[in-house]
Structure formats: C-alpha cells, structure tokens
Design an enzyme around this catalytic site. Structure first.
Site, PDB file in Angstrom:
ATOM      1  N   GLU A 214      32.091  76.691  19.294  1.00  0.00           N
ATOM      2  CA  GLU A 214      31.881  78.035  18.846  1.00  0.00           C
ATOM      3  C   GLU A 214      30.558  78.497  18.386  1.00  0.00           C
ATOM      4  OE1 GLU A 214      34.444  78.573  15.375  1.00  0.00           O
ATOM      5  OE2 GLU A 214      34.627  80.807  15.635  1.00  0.00           O
TER       6      GLU A 214
ATOM      7  N   LYS B 245      39.572  85.319  20.313  1.00  0.00           N
ATOM      8  CA  LYS B 245      39.901  84.728  18.862  1.00  0.00           C
ATOM      9  C   LYS B 245      40.974  85.416  18.167  1.00  0.00           C
ATOM     10  CE  LYS B 245      38.159  82.129  14.878  1.00  0.00           C
ATOM     11  NZ  LYS B 245      37.079  81.827  14.245  1.00  0.00           N
TER      12      LYS B 245
ATOM     13  N   CYS C  30      38.915  77.112  16.680  1.00  0.00           N
ATOM     14  CA  CYS C  30      38.410  76.858  15.074  1.00  0.00           C
ATOM     15  C   CYS C  30      39.759  77.355  14.176  1.00  0.00           C
ATOM     16  CB  CYS C  30      37.306  77.397  14.601  1.00  0.00           C
ATOM     17  SG  CYS C  30      36.728  76.565  13.056  1.00  0.00           S
TER      18      CYS C  30
END
Ligand SMILES: *[C@@H]1O[C@H](CO)[C@@H](O)[C@H](O)[C@H]1NC(C)=O
Ligand SMILES: *[C@@H]1O[C@H](CO)[C@@H](O)[C@H](O)[C@H]1NC(C)=O
Ligand SMILES: *[C@@H]1O[C@H](CO)[C@@H](O)[C@H](O)[C@H]1NC(C)=O
Ligand SMILES: *[C@@H]1O[C@H](CO)[C@@H](O)[C@H](O)[C@H]1NC(C)=O
Length: 527
Positions: free
Chosen positions: A77, A170, A203
C-alpha cells in the site's frame, strides 16, 4: 515493435500455461510461485513526479529480480504514487493496458501502463496499490467534491498480459482524510490460469469483518492478498505476527506485502500457508531506513496440503530493535499476574475477567546471570476503538514480556534485551464465548526479531461446546526467547448495535495502524 512484443508475451504466457498443466499432473501437493515485496518508498527530497519515478524504478527492479519465475507478485500500500500524481483505474479491461487503446480514459497515468507492460514482460499476475482519481458519482454540476473527482485508495490487479482483471477500493479507511469511500463495500476476487481464485483487500481492512472475513467465510476464498502500510504494536499486533495469526485462524494462504518505513514503525511482509505457518517473512527491526526486497515462496494450491517447509526461517539476531513500536494502550485494564523470577518453578493459575477465563500451566527455569525481560499473565475483555465508528470487542489471554515491574512496562522493548526465563512447559486453556462474527487467533512472538512461532513450536486445538469455544495452546518444546504467547479474539461487531455509547473514546495519539499517504508521512516524520 509492439506487435512483436505482444506476440512474444503471448508465447511466454502459453509456455507458462503448459508448465502449469505439467505441474498439475504431478502427484502430491501442487504449488504456485508467489512474490511479495517489502518496499521502502521514496518519500522526500524530490518532486512528487520524481518520487513516483523512483518508486516505479524500484518496482521494476524487484520484478526483474524475480526473473519471470513468479505466477503472482504483490506490492504494498501507498508506496507508488500520491494524491499529487493520481491515475484513473479501469475496473476491468479486455486488452493489456500496456498499449493505449482508442477510447481509453485519458487520466490513466503512464506509470500504470508501464507496470502493465512489466506484468506482460515477466508473464506474471501483478497486484499494486495506487491513489486513484475517479470521476464516478461526480456528474457535472453536482458538488460531490469541490475538486470534481473522488480519490480512492485502490488495489489494481493485472493478468500475465497486463489486462486489468480486478480492482478494489479500500473500505476501512484509516486516517486518510483526502480519500473517499465507496457507497458499499466491494468484494474483489479474480481467477487465474493456475486454477486459484484470489481475493484482495488493504491493510486496516484486516481488522474488520467486512470485507476480509466476508471473502473467507461467505465466498469461501482460500487465497488472500493484502497490501499494507502497517504500524506494529506490542505485544499482540506486530505486522508479521498478525499476518501469520490471521492466516492460521482462517486456515487460508495469505500473501502480505508491506511498506518498509521502520522509523515510523512500519514494516512486515510474508507469505503464510494456513496452519503450516510462514513460508517466507520479513520484519525490519534493526535499522531505520527500510528495504526493498522480493520475498518468494512456492505456495500450496490447497493451504491444508502437508508441505515440507524450512521451519526455522531466520537466525536469532541480537542487534537492538530500532523499529518504532506502538504499545497496547489498555494494558492497565487487563487482569494480570506477574511471574515470580525464581529458579525452577511451576504454577497453575486460573485468571478471569468478565466472561473470559483462562487457565495457565507453566514451568520454567531462570538463568540468574542474565538480566532482561520478566513476564505477566493477562486476561482482557474490552472494546477497542480505532476511528469514528470502527471498533472491535477484544477477548484475549496470554503471557507477555515486560521490561519492568509494572504492567505499563509490558510491550516495551527493554534496554537490556536479555531473556533470562526458559519456559519448559507453557499451556493456556481459554474458554471463549461463542458469537457469530469473530476470529480467534494465536498471537505469538518467539524472539526479539518479532516473528511468530512456527508450527513445530506450537500446538493449537479448538473444541466447541454449547456456548463456549475451548482453545488450547501449548509450546511443543522448551523456549527461551518468548515475547508473546497469547490467544487473541477479535469479536468484530459485538457492540455494533446499541453498544456504541459504552465505547470510550481513545485519543488519536493512541490509535493503531497509521495508514498514511507518503505525503502525510513526510509531515509526521520530519515536521
Ligand atoms: C535470477 O537470476 C540471477 C542471475 O542468474 C540469480 O542470481 C537469481 O538467483 C535469480 N533469481 C530467481 C528468483 O530465480
Ligand atoms: C470525497 O472526499 C472529499 C474530501 O474529503 C469530500 O469533500 C467529498 O465530499 C467526498 N466525496 C464523496 C462522494 O463522498
Ligand atoms: C480447479 O480447482 C477446483 C476446485 O478447487 C477443482 O475441483 C478442479 O479439479 C481444479 N481444476 C484443475 C484443472 O486442476
Ligand atoms: C452455557 O451452557 C450451560 C449448559 O447449557 C449453562 O448452564 C450455562 O449457564 C451457559 N453459560 C453461559 C455463559 O451462557
């Protein structure tokens, strides 16, 4: 030139299909070759365009180092472009993105095309994470944003020819003020020519049920990919420890690629095969700069297939830890008991808090000439808040290292990093309440290198009763370097309906998982 190249690419692709088929006809476990990058981004000292060029060159160099041996490569990321060098990302394309096609979005940046070409050049699936510029939900004349487009934190997946086969934006944003969120969560999956279906997320997503657990539990995906910029926290949530525990508890393969900025507490990548542990992994603990390294592994098509692994992956290092670690902020709320530092001893101890009871059986010997870590047993049932409406109920119990006499010193790296205690027996029996949406994982650190215990060192079994899950976790062999040995339960949304009022606000300073753009990182680190 392009035609020649395209022809060559297709030829290489055909060849690899032939090879895959040849592998598939073998008896025994079948594998694919995966690479995950631990990647130090260029974050200062140049224009944003130059930083992008430098990161791109680093990506291409790592891809080159794989020599075309990989079936799939993953980059982390926020280590490529920034909000100042955005790119459009098509949802899916028929053709390789390597060459421009009539009608292509003019906002597709050259660096994205260059990486599509690289995927084709090395004949590999390629997963990258970018800051995406999207005109969606911004019809002209509306005020969806005063800038006229949305910015997403986006994973893009290329196939072996450089066509886009999957895109994921995300969902669980973390301290990303300039970034937008999709209206509903996306479940992003893609099939491959080696008969594996992958799903991918980013993440902070790994701490929540949606989309990560949805992909595992509802869609039955067994091969997961996560791109990360993860700030490690002791004693339970350092990066590789968490990745390994997550793959273990879900019994899935996990390809985790992490940004490498140890001075900000960010490092940690690896490839994990369910309860067979890490196949390769890297935590940069003893330097500030971070590294650029491609970690390769042969990954079993079935994460349950018994494979031969080189269990002890890394030598114990004694160099001091420079990785800047966070500390579990609520240790003072744990019910704890300090292990007496006496020569040769055994204890049986039952500790409860709220609805969780854990039974510890421990025997140890002490090397009195060594000074260093002491230990506490702890049990905690509490809520952990990460952001506005994001929190989890945690139930955990375990043993963890402390650098001083009080509980606030647990999860801090000691100045004298010796391990005077050798555990000859260590068993925890935890009685965890059953709830529909939870993940209970082993959380272990077997050394000050910050790596989790491998299956040759750990026994883990679960037994379901009417309203309890009994988890037994035990050392297989004596251990003298322990930092953490715990059972960590994330009860994702126990408080989601109506309980929000009981959640205490935790200051931003205590928050975990700084997922920050290189731009904000520049400010955080050097301001
Ligand atoms: C790639 O080739 C170089 C040079 O032949 C070799 O040293 C390296 O080990 C190879 N890497 C892989 C992943 O095969
Ligand atoms: C996207 O984020 C920007 C900046 O936070 C905000 O102004 C805008 O309203 C957001 N757009 C949408 C569609 O939510
Ligand atoms: C592909 O995988 C599925 C299920 O994982 C399996 O049933 C099928 O036989 C596999 N196909 C090949 C060609 O290996
Ligand atoms: C668990 O189940 C047993 C028997 O069904 C019952 O007696 C006990 O109260 C239950 N405990 C909890 C915490 O619900």
């Amino acid at each position: 030139m392009h035609t020649m190249f395209g022809f060559l690419g297709r030829f290489v692709w055909l060849l690899s299909v032939v090879i895959s088929v040849a592998v598939a006809s073998d008896d025994g476990p079948q594998f694919y070759t995966a690479g995950v990058a631990e990647f130090r981004p260029a974050i200062m000292g140049a224009t944003s365009q130059q930083l992008l060029e430098s990161n791109l060159a680093g990506y291409l160099e790592l891809m080159h180092s794989g020599n075309g041996t990989t079936d799939i490569i993953v980059f982390p990321e926020a280590t490529l472009n920034t909000v100042l060098t955005l790119t459009a990302v098509p949802e899916i394309t028929d053709q390789s993105l390597c060459e421009e096609q009539p009608g292509d979005d003019p906002e597709i940046a050259p660096f994205l095309r260059r990486l599509a070409c690289a995927a084709r050049e090395y004949s590999t699936y390629l997963v990258i994470n970018v800051k995406e510029r999207s005109p969606e939900n911004c019809p002209t004349g509306t005020t969806c944003s005063n800038r006229g487009y949305n910015i997403f934190n986006t994973n893009v997946v290329f196939d072996r020819l450089g066509a886009v086969v999957s895109r994921y934006r995300k969902w669980n944003l973390y301290l990303e003020p300039s970034t937008n969120r999709t209206e509903s969560p996306e479940l992003a999956t893609f099939g491959t020519d080696f008969n594996v279906t992958f799903a991918h997320f980013i993440c902070f997503d790994m701490l929540f049920y949606t989309p990560a657990q949805d992909l595992v539990e509802r869609l039955g995906i067994r091969h997961l990919i996560v791109t990360k910029m993860f700030n490690s926290e002791l004693p339970f949530l350092t990066a590789s420890q968490f990745q390994q525990g997550w793959a273990w508890a879900n019994r899935v393969n996990l390809l985790a690629s992490g940004a490498s900025v140890p001075r900000s507490g960010i490092s940690g990548s690896g490839i994990y095969a369910g309860q067979q542990g890490a196949l390769t992994r890297l935590m940069i603990t003893d330097e500030m700069e971070g590294q650029r390294k491609l970690l390769l592994a042969k990954v079993p098509l079935n994460p349950e297939d018994q494979i031969l692994t080189d269990e002890i992956l890394e030598p114990e290092k004694t160099s001091p830890i420079k990785l800047k670690l966070l500390q579990q902020p609520e240790l003072d709320k744990f019910a704890t008991w300090e292990l007496p530092m006496v020569q040769e001893s055994s204890v049986n101890k039952r500790i409860c808090q709220k609805d969780l009871c854990c039974e510890f059986q421990i025997s140890w010997t002490l090397v009195e000439s060594l000074s260093g870590y002491s230990y506490r047993l702890g049990v905690w049932v509490g809520e952990r808040r990460y952001e506005e409406e994001q929190y989890s109920a945690i139930r955990l119990c375990g043993l963890f290292a402390c650098s001083g006499a009080n509980v606030e010193s647990c999860g801090l790296i000691g100045e004298q990093q010796g391990h005077p205690v050798m555990f000859t027996k260590l068993q925890i029996l935890g009685e965890f309440v059953r709830k529909p949406r939870r993940l209970i994982m082993p959380s272990t650190l077997g050394s000050s290198n910050l790596y989790a215990l491998q299956p040759s060192q750990l026994i883990w079994s679960t037994e379901e009763t009417d309203n309890l899950t009994r988890i037994k976790m035990e050392l297989r062999q004596p251990h003298s370097q322990l930092m953490t040995f715990a059972i960590y339960g994330n009860y994702f949304d126990e408080y989601a309906s109506g309980g929000a009022g009981t959640v205490e606000a935790i200051t931003l300073g205590a928050l975990l998982f700084l997922l920050i753009t290189p731009l904000t990182m520049m400010h955080l680190i050097w301001e």
